[in-house]
Design a protein around this motif. Structure first.
Motif, PDB file in Angstrom:
ATOM      1  N   THR A 103       5.665   8.210  12.097  1.00  0.00           N
ATOM      2  CA  THR A 103       5.466   8.709  10.741  1.00  0.00           C
ATOM      3  C   THR A 103       4.651   7.698   9.942  1.00  0.00           C
ATOM      4  OG1 THR A 103       7.601   9.867  10.784  1.00  0.00           O
ATOM      5  CG2 THR A 103       6.577   9.516   8.634  1.00  0.00           C
ATOM      6  N   ILE A 104       3.558   8.185   9.371  1.00  0.00           N
ATOM      7  CA  ILE A 104       2.733   7.336   8.517  1.00  0.00           C
ATOM      8  C   ILE A 104       3.096   7.604   7.063  1.00  0.00           C
ATOM      9  CG2 ILE A 104       0.803   8.971   8.373  1.00  0.00           C
ATOM     10  CD1 ILE A 104      -1.095   6.523   8.473  1.00  0.00           C
ATOM     11  N   SER A 105       3.123   6.551   6.273  1.00  0.00           N
ATOM     12  CA  SER A 105       3.413   6.693   4.845  1.00  0.00           C
ATOM     13  C   SER A 105       2.645   5.620   4.091  1.00  0.00           C
ATOM     14  CB  SER A 105       4.917   6.566   4.568  1.00  0.00           C
ATOM     15  OG  SER A 105       5.396   5.298   4.963  1.00  0.00           O
ATOM     16  N   ARG A 106       2.620   5.750   2.785  1.00  0.00           N
ATOM     17  CA  ARG A 106       1.886   4.761   2.008  1.00  0.00           C
ATOM     18  C   ARG A 106       2.539   4.572   0.650  1.00  0.00           C
ATOM     19  NH1 ARG A 106      -4.099   6.431   1.446  1.00  0.00           N
ATOM     20  NH2 ARG A 106      -4.090   4.822  -0.175  1.00  0.00           N
ATOM     21  N   ASP A 107       2.273   3.413   0.082  1.00  0.00           N
ATOM     22  CA  ASP A 107       2.718   3.086  -1.268  1.00  0.00           C
ATOM     23  C   ASP A 107       1.463   2.703  -2.040  1.00  0.00           C
ATOM     24  OD1 ASP A 107       3.637   1.884  -3.616  1.00  0.00           O
ATOM     25  OD2 ASP A 107       5.415   1.057  -2.653  1.00  0.00           O
ATOM     26  N   ASN A 108       0.949   3.632  -2.827  1.00  0.00           N
ATOM     27  CA  ASN A 108      -0.314   3.387  -3.525  1.00  0.00           C
ATOM     28  C   ASN A 108      -0.195   2.245  -4.533  1.00  0.00           C
ATOM     29  OD1 ASN A 108      -1.689   5.401  -2.135  1.00  0.00           O
ATOM     30  ND2 ASN A 108      -1.138   6.978  -3.622  1.00  0.00           N
ATOM     31  N   ALA A 109       0.972   2.066  -5.119  1.00  0.00           N
ATOM     32  CA  ALA A 109       1.159   0.994  -6.091  1.00  0.00           C
ATOM     33  C   ALA A 109       1.040  -0.374  -5.428  1.00  0.00           C
ATOM     34  CB  ALA A 109       2.521   1.125  -6.766  1.00  0.00           C
ATOM     35  N   LYS A 110       1.406  -0.438  -4.145  1.00  0.00           N
ATOM     36  CA  LYS A 110       1.332  -1.693  -3.400  1.00  0.00           C
ATOM     37  C   LYS A 110       0.102  -1.777  -2.513  1.00  0.00           C
ATOM     38  CE  LYS A 110       6.353  -2.395  -3.234  1.00  0.00           C
ATOM     39  NZ  LYS A 110       7.535  -2.602  -2.345  1.00  0.00           N
TER      40      LYS A 110
END
Length: 116
Positions: free
Chosen positions: A68-75
């Motif tokens: 599973t790929i995910s992201r944290d745009n704030a970081k």
């Protein structure tokens, strides 16, 4: 310039899990695609998974249902949760970021080794 730094690789037994992280810094564009590639020993690099800044995801058939790929745009970070790992998942995993203007940036990679 953009710098990408991966972390989280290591040695794990088959069936185990690892979580890779990739942190971006520098001249960050908000519109971008982040991808994980891997290069198994003696083989060519292949795309594992990608995620847009809007959250749309795609996966290689070989990892669907396990990764599973995910992201944290704030970081400015992207993650790859890898479950049910197999020996054939052994590879150097590298993070890639492509900005809306087409500029592409690469990390140095992190080694994942899955023992049988």
């Amino acid at each position: 310039q953009v710098q990408l730094v991966e972390s989280g690789g290591g040695l794990v037994q088959a069936g185990g899990s690892l979580r890779l992280s990739c942190a971006a810094s520098g001249n960050i564009y908000s519109i971008n695609v982040m991808r994980w590639y891997r290069q198994p020993p003696g083989k060519q690099r292949e795309l594992v998974a990608g995620i847009t800044s809007g959250g749309s995801q795609n996966y290689a058939d070989s990892v669907k249902g396990r990764f599973t790929i995910s992201r944290d745009n704030a970081k400015n970070a992207v993650y790859l949760q890898m479950n049910s790992l197999k020996p054939e998942d052994t590879a150097v995993y590298t993070c890639n970021r492509v900005h809306s203007g087409g500029m592409s940036y690469w990390g140095k990679g992190t080694l994942v080794t899955v023992s049988s």
